[in-house]
Scaffold this active site. Structure first.
Site, PDB file in Angstrom:
ATOM      1  CG  ASN A 100      -1.642   1.334   1.412  1.00 37.33           C
ATOM      2  OD1 ASN A 100      -2.453   1.709   0.560  1.00 37.33           O
ATOM      3  ND2 ASN A 100      -1.348   2.066   2.479  1.00 37.33           N
ATOM      4  NE  ARG A 154     -10.932   0.882  -0.816  1.00 36.58           N
ATOM      5  CZ  ARG A 154     -12.192   0.521  -0.941  1.00 36.58           C
ATOM      6  NH1 ARG A 154     -13.060   1.312  -1.565  1.00 36.58           N
ATOM      7  NH2 ARG A 154     -12.615  -0.628  -0.458  1.00 36.58           N
ATOM      8  CG  ASP A 163      -1.740   5.799  -0.169  1.00 36.74           C
ATOM      9  OD1 ASP A 163      -1.586   4.778   0.529  1.00 36.74           O
ATOM     10  OD2 ASP A 163      -2.744   5.987  -0.890  1.00 36.74           O
ATOM     11  NE  ARG A 191      -1.212  -9.157   8.081  1.00 34.53           N
ATOM     12  CZ  ARG A 191      -0.906  -7.859   8.198  1.00 34.53           C
ATOM     13  NH1 ARG A 191       0.095  -7.328   7.517  1.00 34.53           N
ATOM     14  NH2 ARG A 191      -1.599  -7.081   9.007  1.00 34.53           N
ATOM     15  CG  ASP A 193       0.400  -4.102   5.920  1.00 34.69           C
ATOM     16  OD1 ASP A 193       0.248  -4.473   7.093  1.00 34.69           O
ATOM     17  OD2 ASP A 193       0.606  -2.913   5.596  1.00 34.69           O
ATOM     18  CG  HIS A 197      -5.579   1.678   4.237  1.00 30.97           C
ATOM     19  ND1 HIS A 197      -6.179   2.805   4.720  1.00 30.97           N
ATOM     20  CD2 HIS A 197      -5.494   0.825   5.289  1.00 30.97           C
ATOM     21  CE1 HIS A 197      -6.431   2.655   6.013  1.00 30.97           C
ATOM     22  NE2 HIS A 197      -6.023   1.458   6.382  1.00 30.97           N
ATOM     23  CD  GLU A 230      -4.341  -5.331   8.462  1.00 29.55           C
ATOM     24  OE1 GLU A 230      -4.264  -5.033   9.641  1.00 29.55           O
ATOM     25  OE2 GLU A 230      -4.035  -4.552   7.534  1.00 29.55           O
ATOM     26  CG  ASN A 293      -3.110  -8.969  14.366  1.00 32.26           C
ATOM     27  OD1 ASN A 293      -3.072  -8.217  15.344  1.00 32.26           O
ATOM     28  ND2 ASN A 293      -3.489  -8.545  13.179  1.00 32.26           N
TER      29      ASN A 293
HETATM   30  C1  LAG Z   1      -0.846  -2.691   8.974  1.00 33.11           C
HETATM   31  N1  LAG Z   1      -1.915  -3.181   8.562  1.00 33.11           N
HETATM   32  O1  LAG Z   1      -2.760  -2.545   7.779  1.00 33.11           O
HETATM   33  C2  LAG Z   1       0.054  -3.406   9.875  1.00 33.11           C
HETATM   34  O2  LAG Z   1      -0.533  -4.588  10.372  1.00 33.11           O
HETATM   35  C3  LAG Z   1       0.472  -2.466  10.955  1.00 33.11           C
HETATM   36  O3  LAG Z   1       1.303  -3.126  11.889  1.00 33.11           O
HETATM   37  C4  LAG Z   1       1.171  -1.277  10.310  1.00 33.11           C
HETATM   38  O4  LAG Z   1       1.375  -0.231  11.264  1.00 33.11           O
HETATM   39  C5  LAG Z   1       0.325  -0.610   9.233  1.00 33.11           C
HETATM   40  N2  LAG Z   1      -0.578  -1.450   8.575  1.00 33.11           N
HETATM   41  C6  LAG Z   1       1.217  -0.025   8.159  1.00 33.11           C
HETATM   42  O5  LAG Z   1       1.817  -1.054   7.413  1.00 33.11           O
HETATM   43  C7  LAG Z   1       2.584  -0.290  12.012  1.00 33.11           C
HETATM   44  C8  LAG Z   1       2.385   0.427  13.330  1.00 33.11           C
HETATM   45  C9  LAG Z   1       2.333   1.934  13.155  1.00 33.11           C
HETATM   46  C10 LAG Z   1       3.558   2.403  12.399  1.00 33.11           C
HETATM   47  C11 LAG Z   1       3.532   1.692  11.036  1.00 33.11           C
HETATM   48  C12 LAG Z   1       4.678   2.070  10.146  1.00 33.11           C
HETATM   49  O6  LAG Z   1       1.151  -0.023  13.932  1.00 33.11           O
HETATM   50  O7  LAG Z   1       2.331   2.550  14.473  1.00 33.11           O
HETATM   51  O8  LAG Z   1       3.528   3.796  12.245  1.00 33.11           O
HETATM   52  O9  LAG Z   1       3.631   0.275  11.255  1.00 33.11           O
HETATM   53  O10 LAG Z   1       5.912   1.774  10.765  1.00 33.11           O
HETATM   54  C13 LAG Z   1       4.681   4.510  12.686  1.00 33.11           C
HETATM   55  C14 LAG Z   1       4.387   5.473  13.826  1.00 33.11           C
HETATM   56  C15 LAG Z   1       3.463   6.583  13.331  1.00 33.11           C
HETATM   57  C16 LAG Z   1       4.078   7.274  12.113  1.00 33.11           C
HETATM   58  C17 LAG Z   1       4.354   6.229  11.037  1.00 33.11           C
HETATM   59  C18 LAG Z   1       5.006   6.831   9.790  1.00 33.11           C
HETATM   60  O11 LAG Z   1       3.792   4.759  14.908  1.00 33.11           O
HETATM   61  O12 LAG Z   1       3.290   7.524  14.385  1.00 33.11           O
HETATM   62  O13 LAG Z   1       3.198   8.264  11.606  1.00 33.11           O
HETATM   63  O14 LAG Z   1       5.237   5.231  11.575  1.00 33.11           O
HETATM   64  O15 LAG Z   1       6.368   7.025   9.934  1.00 33.11           O
HETATM   65 CA    CA Z   2      -3.646   3.606  -0.323  1.00 30.59          CA
END
Ligand code: LAG
Ligand code: CA
Length: 482
Positions: A100, A154, A163, A191, A193, A197, A230, A293
């Site tokens: 995505n 999306r 994006d 999977r 991800d 979106h 997902e 998960n």
């Molecule tokens: C998913 N599914 O749709 C994943 O299962 C999930 O683990 C992913 O988020 C998300 N989509 C993007 O692939 C994880 C964390 C986020 C993290 C993101 C990117 O849950 O917290 O965001 O991975 O590393 C982090 C920071 C954010 C920041 C972002 C961009 O927590 O605050 O804005 O990075 O740098």
């Molecule tokens: Ca998108």
């Protein structure tokens, strides 16, 4: 895209979260293959941004910087070796595909393989991607958008991650090339991800351009990859999972939410008599079923009050119910222990992942939880394989939190989530004989290390699960006769 292509007689996959490829290969040979596991979801294998600003959090792997196969889990050669060795012992590999988006910015711009990016210019030379390959004008998804605005969900950024425009022919082809490269190396599926979106129509084009699974890895000719998308849909959003089930399988988040509620004592087990679509779950064949998960075990993703390894007794109960019941394609979580929700896997001061140690009692050390090595869990993986395609019969309950049922004439399971003992003479549907309970112990030659259950000629047996026992269930099957 809904057939996992498990080796025959296998039925369960495990997410080996943040494991290294060499360790997974060894685990296939020494444990997963022999114990009847069907497959593994691995962490994203493509190059990601190195984020020291947060001490190498687990979530850096959701920030792609290129599609080169080089991460903290290993390089391409190690990846290929893992897939080969796992397929050789009947264990399939499913890749977590992050298609995505690309990484956001974290004051760093170097990836795990040395690729760089210029975020301000939307420039990712490691692919390469540039400005034209992303959705425009740039916008960021806000929480309101989920209720009203599918196009923003999306086409805008998910938490600031750049994006990609999957409507672009060039972008589609980069993604397809990446996925086909993995298929050629022998993986069995993906999977997807953040599928919510991306536009279903774009995903369909991408899936249809994937090549068949590699026959040199034991797949039948013409086999399509297994794809589970997902999509978090607990109701009330503009985007529904039914937009994705015509394409491929979908992660069923209601499954773990409802079973967590029941096994935590907030809903009676007797209501599970009609577990499945009657509860608002997807059709069985469409569903990737799981309790927790990598996101919701630490309060990310859909969140909610989900059982994890941190509450072992009800967690093992919920997992045992998932594996005993024929609904869906079950997936287990295998974790590293954590206190801080950002913390990455066990690592040394240079950021290298530390391998799990394997203890003599089968458990793991060095900070790895290895739920898949808990006896109560791997024994139920075997139970599900023995139960095969049978349905549920001879359901019994006490009108409260004690339930029991058979799987054809192959297996029998009982649960006690009441505050008093379960002590009943029940129909087990098994041939007369002495059986070892595979929860309190196991079969050891002609003896049982835990409870023994004696089934009479009428198929009945006296079943006991004390309210204060270590585990809340009992399971016997035709393979546990002593
Ligand atoms: C998913 N599914 O749709 C994943 O299962 C999930 O683990 C992913 O988020 C998300 N989509 C993007 O692939 C994880 C964390 C986020 C993290 C993101 C990117 O849950 O917290 O965001 O991975 O590393 C982090 C920071 C954010 C920041 C972002 C961009 O927590 O605050 O804005 O990075 O740098
Ligand atoms: Ca998108």
């Amino acid at each position: 895209y809904k057939d996992p292509h498990y080796a025959s007689g296998r039925s369960t996959m495990v997410h080996l979260f943040e494991w290294k490829w060499d360790d997974i290969a060894a685990e296939c040979e020494r444990f997963l293959g022999p114990r009847g596991y069907g497959g593994i979801q691995i962490s994203p294998p493509n190059e990601n941004l190195v984020i020291w600003a947060h001490n190498r959090p687990w979530w850096e792997r959701y920030q792609p910087i290129s599609y080169r196969l080089i991460t903290r889990s290993g390089n391409e050669q190690q990846f290929a070796n893992m897939v080969r060795r796992c397929n050789n012992v009947g264990v399939r590999i499913y890749v977590d595909a992050i298609i995505n988006h690309m990484t956001g910015t974290w004051g760093a711009n170097v990836g795990t393989g040395g690729s760089t990016a210029n975020f301000g210019e939307w420039s990712y030379p490691g692919v390469p991607y540039g400005r034209n390959d992303f959705n425009w004008p740039q916008c960021v998804i806000s929480s309101n958008d989920y209720g009203c605005c599918p196009d923003r969900v999306r086409n805008c950024e998910l938490s600031g991650l750049k994006d990609l425009n999957q409507g672009s022919e060039y972008v589609r082809q980069q993604i397809v090339n990446y996925m086909n490269h993995l298929i050629s190396l022998g993986v069995a599926g993906f999977r997807i991800d953040a599928a919510k979106h991306m536009w279903p129509g774009d995903l369909r084009v991408i899936y249809d351009r994937l090549q068949n699974l590699n026959t040199n890895h034991g797949f039948p000719s013409g086999a399509r990859p297994y794809i589970f998308q997902e999509v978090i849909d607990l109701g009330g959003e503009a985007i529904r999972r039914e937009e994705y089930t015509p394409l491929a399988a979908v992660t069923e988040f209601k499954f773990g939410l409802e079973l967590s509620r029941a096994f935590q004592g907030n809903n009676q087990l007797r209501w599970l008599v009609n577990w499945g679509p009657n509860w608002g779950l997807l059709a069985s064949n469409d569903a990737l079923a799981f309790i927790d998960n990598h996101d919701n075990q630490r309060g990310h993703g859909a969140g909610g009050n989900i059982l994890t390894h941190k509450q072992p007794k009800p967690y093992k109960g919920a997992i045992a119910f998932m594996l005993a019941h024929p609904y869906g394609k079950p997936q287990l979580m295998s974790s590293f222990s954590f206190h801080n929700t950002e913390a990455g896997p066990p690592m040394d001061s240079s950021g290298n992942i530390i391998s799990p140690a394997i203890n003599s009692d089968n458990s793991c050390g060095n900070g790895w939880v290895c739920e898949h090595r808990w006896r109560q869990i791997y024994s139920m993986v075997a139970f599900r394989n023995v139960a095969g395609n049978t349905g549920i019969n001879d359901w019994w309950d006490n009108a409260s939190n004690q339930i029991a049922f058979c799987r054809g004439g192959q297996g029998f399971v009982a649960f006690n989530n009441d505050h008093w003992d379960l002590n009943q003479n029940l129909q087990t549907c098994l041939p007369a004989g002495r059986y070892c309970d595979v929860i309190s112990g196991q079969k050891n030659g002609n003896n049982c290390t835990g409870k023994t259950v004696t089934v009479g000629n009428d198929g009945r047996a006296s079943i006991y699960v004390g309210a204060n026992e270590y585990d809340m269930m009992l399971a016997i099957h035709v393979g546990s006769e002593s």
